[in-house]
Design a protein around this motif. Structure first.
Motif, PDB file in Angstrom:
ATOM      1  N   PHE A  33     -23.708 102.161  20.341  1.00 23.79           N
ATOM      2  CA  PHE A  33     -24.603 103.145  19.959  1.00 23.79           C
ATOM      3  C   PHE A  33     -24.992 104.322  20.959  1.00 23.79           C
ATOM      4  O   PHE A  33     -25.849 105.088  20.871  1.00 23.79           O
ATOM      5  CB  PHE A  33     -25.843 102.519  19.754  1.00 23.79           C
ATOM      6  CG  PHE A  33     -26.005 101.589  18.487  1.00 23.79           C
ATOM      7  CD1 PHE A  33     -25.818 101.944  17.331  1.00 23.79           C
ATOM      8  CD2 PHE A  33     -25.875 100.155  18.735  1.00 23.79           C
ATOM      9  CE1 PHE A  33     -25.683 101.105  16.073  1.00 23.79           C
ATOM     10  CE2 PHE A  33     -25.802  99.414  17.637  1.00 23.79           C
ATOM     11  CZ  PHE A  33     -25.374  99.717  16.235  1.00 23.79           C
ATOM     12  N   ALA A  62     -30.737  97.451  20.579  1.00 25.02           N
ATOM     13  CA  ALA A  62     -29.808  97.572  19.518  1.00 25.02           C
ATOM     14  C   ALA A  62     -29.727  96.388  18.698  1.00 25.02           C
ATOM     15  O   ALA A  62     -30.204  95.133  19.204  1.00 25.02           O
ATOM     16  CB  ALA A  62     -28.618  97.708  20.453  1.00 25.02           C
ATOM     17  N   GLU A  79     -28.818 100.462  12.321  1.00 25.20           N
ATOM     18  CA  GLU A  79     -29.200 101.368  13.357  1.00 25.20           C
ATOM     19  C   GLU A  79     -29.872 100.644  14.401  1.00 25.20           C
ATOM     20  O   GLU A  79     -30.712  99.703  13.967  1.00 25.20           O
ATOM     21  CB  GLU A  79     -29.685 102.651  12.710  1.00 25.20           C
ATOM     22  CG  GLU A  79     -28.876 103.524  11.838  1.00 25.20           C
ATOM     23  CD  GLU A  79     -27.787 104.215  12.453  1.00 25.20           C
ATOM     24  OE1 GLU A  79     -28.057 104.479  14.064  1.00 25.20           O
ATOM     25  OE2 GLU A  79     -26.800 104.283  12.220  1.00 25.20           O
ATOM     26  N   PRO A  80     -29.955 101.255  15.448  1.00 19.12           N
ATOM     27  CA  PRO A  80     -30.738 100.505  16.709  1.00 19.12           C
ATOM     28  C   PRO A  80     -32.252 100.846  16.417  1.00 19.12           C
ATOM     29  O   PRO A  80     -32.532 102.101  15.864  1.00 19.12           O
ATOM     30  CB  PRO A  80     -30.219 101.014  17.858  1.00 19.12           C
ATOM     31  CG  PRO A  80     -29.541 102.321  17.506  1.00 19.12           C
ATOM     32  CD  PRO A  80     -29.119 102.177  16.226  1.00 19.12           C
TER      33      PRO A  80
END
Length: 197
Positions: A33, A62, A79-80
């Motif tokens: 990420f 994350a 997604e984080p």
């Protein structure tokens, strides 16, 4: 496949006669990420016989390897989480009260049987009260949390997050080489998938 996260953290603390300041900064370099910078600031001061403080900070989290790749439940597209929290609190001796407000982007949650997914925008706000007291050889602690949670896309309460939580702990010595601890936790009703409480 493997995942790594490198991070660098720095903190500065200053204390004066009536005020204190805490600054923190962190940089993360995540293999999946990229780079993310977060930080926090807390300003506190003496008010009456206690200490009033105000803090504001951001966070990055994350998804774990299992949350992304666990068979049938993982989601490689997760997604984080990114969040911002503001807290106002007051401590007087062993009593502490605080108000908090957290806004989260891409909150990671688990629902059965779908598995892990992101909640686009979520908010958690509420109040906490904690108290501790030492009586003879016993340390007693208790706390109450009242909170409201919301999926800001749907307006619904976040799944499996109670509005009321209460805890009590007692830890002490019953003999020279024997300690005992007791913990009681109450969690209020909370909603799950399909309207199940």
């Amino acid at each position: 496949e493997y995942i790594y996260n490198r991070a660098l953290f720095a903190q500065y603390q200053w204390s004066g006669d009536r005020m204190d300041l805490l600054l923190g900064a962190r940089g993360d370099d995540h293999s999946g990420f990229g780079r993310h910078n977060t930080g926090n600031i807390t300003l506190g001061g003496k008010v009456g016989n206690g200490r009033l403080y105000l803090s504001h900070g951001s966070a990055f989290k994350a998804p774990t390897f299992l949350q992304r790749f666990y068979p049938n439940y993982g989601d490689p597209a997760l997604e984080p989480e990114k969040s911002v929290t503001t807290e106002l609190g007051y401590r007087l001796g062993s009593l502490q009260a605080s108000l908090f407000d957290t806004r989260i982007e891409n909150l990671i949650e688990f629902t059965f049987p779908d598995g892990y997914s992101n909640v686009s925008r979520a908010r958690i706000k509420g109040a906490e009260l904690e108290y501790g007291k030492k009586i003879n050889h016993w340390q007693l602690n208790g706390g109450l949390t009242l909170q409201k949670t919301e999926d800001e896309e749907t307006g619904e309460q976040l799944l499996r997050r109670a509005e009321k939580k209460l805890f009590f702990t007692a830890n002490g010595s019953v003999a020279e080489d024997t300690d005992i601890g007791v913990e009681v936790v109450y969690t209020g009703p909370r909603m799950d998938r399909g309207g199940v409480e």
